[in-house]
Design an enzyme around this catalytic site. Structure first.
Site, PDB file in Angstrom:
ATOM      1  N   GLU A 311     -10.067  22.365  33.846  1.00  0.00           N
ATOM      2  CA  GLU A 311      -9.623  21.120  33.199  1.00  0.00           C
ATOM      3  C   GLU A 311      -8.223  20.715  33.656  1.00  0.00           C
ATOM      4  OE1 GLU A 311     -11.986  22.111  28.998  1.00  0.00           O
ATOM      5  OE2 GLU A 311      -9.860  22.585  29.220  1.00  0.00           O
ATOM      6  N   PRO A 312      -8.054  20.423  34.930  1.00  0.00           N
ATOM      7  CA  PRO A 312      -6.710  20.074  35.414  1.00  0.00           C
ATOM      8  C   PRO A 312      -6.288  18.671  34.974  1.00  0.00           C
ATOM      9  CG  PRO A 312      -8.329  19.829  37.168  1.00  0.00           C
ATOM     10  CD  PRO A 312      -9.073  20.387  35.982  1.00  0.00           C
ATOM     11  N   GLY A 313      -5.050  18.541  34.520  1.00  0.00           N
ATOM     12  CA  GLY A 313      -4.530  17.236  34.122  1.00  0.00           C
ATOM     13  C   GLY A 313      -3.357  16.853  34.996  1.00  0.00           C
ATOM     14  N   ARG A 358       9.386  14.158  27.490  1.00  0.00           N
ATOM     15  CA  ARG A 358       9.317  15.562  27.921  1.00  0.00           C
ATOM     16  C   ARG A 358      10.675  16.264  27.988  1.00  0.00           C
ATOM     17  NH1 ARG A 358       7.648  17.079  32.258  1.00  0.00           N
ATOM     18  NH2 ARG A 358       6.717  19.008  31.551  1.00  0.00           N
ATOM     19  N   TYR A 362      10.522  19.454  25.782  1.00  0.00           N
ATOM     20  CA  TYR A 362      10.359  20.728  26.506  1.00  0.00           C
ATOM     21  C   TYR A 362      11.563  21.088  27.360  1.00  0.00           C
ATOM     22  CZ  TYR A 362       5.460  19.180  25.865  1.00  0.00           C
ATOM     23  OH  TYR A 362       4.273  18.719  25.376  1.00  0.00           O
ATOM     24  N   CYS A 389      19.065   6.229  19.922  1.00  0.00           N
ATOM     25  CA  CYS A 389      20.173   6.747  19.135  1.00  0.00           C
ATOM     26  C   CYS A 389      20.065   8.252  18.921  1.00  0.00           C
ATOM     27  CB  CYS A 389      20.229   6.005  17.802  1.00  0.00           C
ATOM     28  SG  CYS A 389      20.293   4.234  18.046  1.00  0.00           S
ATOM     29  N   GLU A 390      20.044   8.983  20.007  1.00  0.00           N
ATOM     30  CA  GLU A 390      19.971  10.451  19.953  1.00  0.00           C
ATOM     31  C   GLU A 390      20.723  10.972  21.170  1.00  0.00           C
ATOM     32  OE1 GLU A 390      17.557  12.382  18.046  1.00  0.00           O
ATOM     33  OE2 GLU A 390      16.593  10.649  17.116  1.00  0.00           O
ATOM     34  N   TYR A 419       1.812  12.812  31.044  1.00  0.00           N
ATOM     35  CA  TYR A 419       2.504  13.058  29.776  1.00  0.00           C
ATOM     36  C   TYR A 419       3.769  12.217  29.590  1.00  0.00           C
ATOM     37  CZ  TYR A 419      -0.770  16.893  29.959  1.00  0.00           C
ATOM     38  OH  TYR A 419      -1.920  17.618  30.072  1.00  0.00           O
TER      39      TYR A 419
HETATM   40  C1  LIG Z   1      -3.683  19.918  27.994  1.00  0.00           C
HETATM   41  C2  LIG Z   1      -4.929  20.642  28.311  1.00  0.00           C
HETATM   42  C3  LIG Z   1      -5.390  20.688  29.633  1.00  0.00           C
HETATM   43  C4  LIG Z   1      -4.623  20.117  30.795  1.00  0.00           C
HETATM   44  O1  LIG Z   1      -3.371  20.704  30.991  1.00  0.00           O
HETATM   45  P1  LIG Z   1      -2.539  20.336  32.319  1.00  0.00           P
HETATM   46  O2  LIG Z   1      -1.286  21.115  32.185  1.00  0.00           O
HETATM   47  O3  LIG Z   1      -2.291  18.872  32.278  1.00  0.00           O
HETATM   48  O4  LIG Z   1      -3.369  20.732  33.484  1.00  0.00           O
HETATM   49  C5  LIG Z   1      -6.609  21.303  29.870  1.00  0.00           C
HETATM   50  N1  LIG Z   1      -7.322  21.858  28.858  1.00  0.00           N
HETATM   51  C6  LIG Z   1      -6.899  21.844  27.580  1.00  0.00           C
HETATM   52  C7  LIG Z   1      -7.732  22.465  26.525  1.00  0.00           C
HETATM   53  C8  LIG Z   1      -5.692  21.244  27.270  1.00  0.00           C
HETATM   54  O5  LIG Z   1      -5.261  21.247  26.008  1.00  0.00           O
END
Ligand SMILES: *Cc1c(COP(=O)(O)O)cnc(C)c1O
Length: 467
Positions: A311-313, A358, A362, A389-390, A419
């Site tokens: 599940e790459p984002g 971010r 983070y 204002c931070e 993100y």
């Molecule tokens: C956020 C998330 C991802 C993707 O994370 P990336 O850091 O964007 O690759 C994949 N799976 C699950 C369950 C997530 O919560």
């Protein structure tokens, strides 16, 4: 001498106008006037057309990364006689056009709320190619997912087994499900990004897996696909993925006694470069190492290799985005620390933590360049800050900008595709910027900019006739 306020990892680049390819999308170049162009369009024109700030998405880069990621995981899986299903993690950047790019590239999509599901469906993604995550899915959200025939729902707690089974039963369907496991693997990343330590909300304990799989299998309206793990985000090294895969696979022989376990989903979290000092491993290398570790473990356990899913984002969307800001005010701040003193240049722009949360969330680091022109000036240690204002309202905590940076210059912050828009807010009632795709000399709007009218439109006390 190095500015003592600069962190150790930060090196001043030899050429402040250069665009390091690891951080910038592939079409980012400076034209003959030194102006940054993206997808063949100058940043000034983009700002004239769509306003400032603006999120720019390099569509060519996005499409290329979808294919690169697909190939990396498919090749790695085929080397071990398996397959890879890839779900783009939509929470990193989601619009209906983005969903269409994902579909066209042959990938599936991961959603974690009813809202994300609605966008994926509105864009025409077939239900079969949607995976649903989330630790607190409502009955309504599950009902919608089941009626859309989503390919898989990830069960995150014991409670959800009954909940999903009852919804599937009411619709007289058999819903495929995965079980999310908290592998206990400690990902080397920021604490809030690490999701597989014991003391956090996601998944179920490894020791509970056999009982819960038995429960899932006892429901005729559920079909068990396999185990799921997501150890965190922005991970650079392979050992966390390997350790999680091994811990999950170790349970497979026991689960295989009573039925099939066709797949293993290892989640996302693959890291990218946000600045020059970050060097993630090539994804093809990472994928190959994960796959061979899976193969070795399966061999040792005497089981056949399951189908793989990922599940790459951010590794897809992150490097495709560049945020353009306009400089409003500039201050040289003298900072004195244990006898030594040095100057940090504070450059304020027309956005901030509302379009990029971010750094505040983070302590994320970004890099920055002047986008509207080239400069021959020497570097000044700078901090790009927003208009909120931070004091934590920081966009780029540490980088060098040319010392002649001036009011009305446009600044570009790369690697903001993931993100940033998805975490954006209306804090201080700052309207959210437009999201614009560029490709081959043309731009097209993905999401229009918010207006003050939008900001007032949900205020029930607002009386337009008196305004
Ligand atoms: C956020 C998330 C991802 C993707 O994370 P990336 O850091 O964007 O690759 C994949 N799976 C699950 C369950 C997530 O919560």
């Amino acid at each position: 001498m190095k500015n003592p306020l600069a962190p150790d990892w930060l090196q001043e680049p030899k050429d402040l106008n250069s665009l390091e390819p690891r951080i910038w999308p592939r079409t980012a170049v400076r034209n003959a006037h030194g102006e940054l162009t993206l997808g063949g369009i100058g940043v000034r024109e983009l700002v004239r057309k769509h306003g400032s700030p603006i999120y720019v998405v390099d569509q060519e880069e996005f499409e290329a990364r979808l294919l690169m990621v697909r190939r990396a995981f498919t090749d790695a899986a085929s080397k071990i006689g398996s397959t890879s299903k890839i779900y783009y993690a939509s929470k990193s950047l989601l619009t209906t056009d983005v969903v269409r790019w994902v579909e066209a590239a042959g990938l599936s999509i991961d959603v974690s709320t009813g809202g994300e599901l609605a966008v994926a469906l509105a864009a025409g993604m077939p239900g079969e190619r949607i995976g649903m995550n989330g630790n607190n899915k409502s009955l309504v959200e599950i009902g919608r997912a089941v009626s859309a025939d989503v390919g898989a729902i990830v069960i995150d707690s014991e409670l959800e087994i009954e909940r999903i089974a009852s919804v599937a039963g009411a619709q007289d369907k058999v819903q495929a499900v995965r079980l999310r496991v908290n592998s206990g693997v400690h990902a080397h990343t920021h604490e809030y990004l690490a999701t597989a330590r014991e003391d956090q909300k996601f998944g179920i304990a490894i020791s509970d897996v056999p009982d819960l799989v038995q429960k899932i299998r006892s429901h005729s309206h559920l079909r068990f696909l396999g185990l799921h793990s997501h150890i965190g985000s922005q991970i650079f090294i392979v050992d966390g993925f390997v350790a999680a895969a091994e811990r999950l696979l170790d349970i497979y022989p026991q689960l295989l006694i009573d039925g099939e376990v066709p797949e293993l989903n290892l989640g996302g979290g693959f890291g990218i470069s946000y600045h020059r000092a970050e060097h993630p491993m090539e994804l093809s290398e990472l994928a190959t190492r994960i796959a061979s570790a899976v193969e070795a473990r399966c061999q040792k356990l005497g089981i056949s290799v399951p189908k793989l899913a990922f599940e790459p984002g951010r590794i897809i969307s992150g490097p495709t985005g560049v945020t353009i800001y306009s400089v409003g005010t500039i201050k040289d701040v003298l900072v004195s620390d244990s006898g030594a003193s040095a100057v940090r240049k504070y450059v304020s722009v027309d956005g901030g933590m509302s379009d990029n949360a971010r750094p505040a969330l983070y302590e994320a680091e970004y890099s920055v360049s002047i986008a509207s022109r080239k400069s021959a000036a020497t570097g000044a240690l700078s901090r790009v800050v927003g208009k909120h204002c931070e004091s934590g309202d920081i966009v780029v905590r540490n980088d060098y900008l040319p010392s002649d940076v001036a009011v009305n210059d446009l600044l570009a912050v790369p690697a903001t595709g993931a993100y940033c828009f998805s975490l954006s807010s209306n804090y201080n009632f700052v309207p959210r910027p437009a999201v614009v795709a560029v490709k081959a000399g043309a731009s097209h709007l993905l999401v229009r900019a918010e207006t003050e009218q939008d900001l007032l439109s949900r205020d029930a006390g607002y009386q337009p006739e008196k305004a």
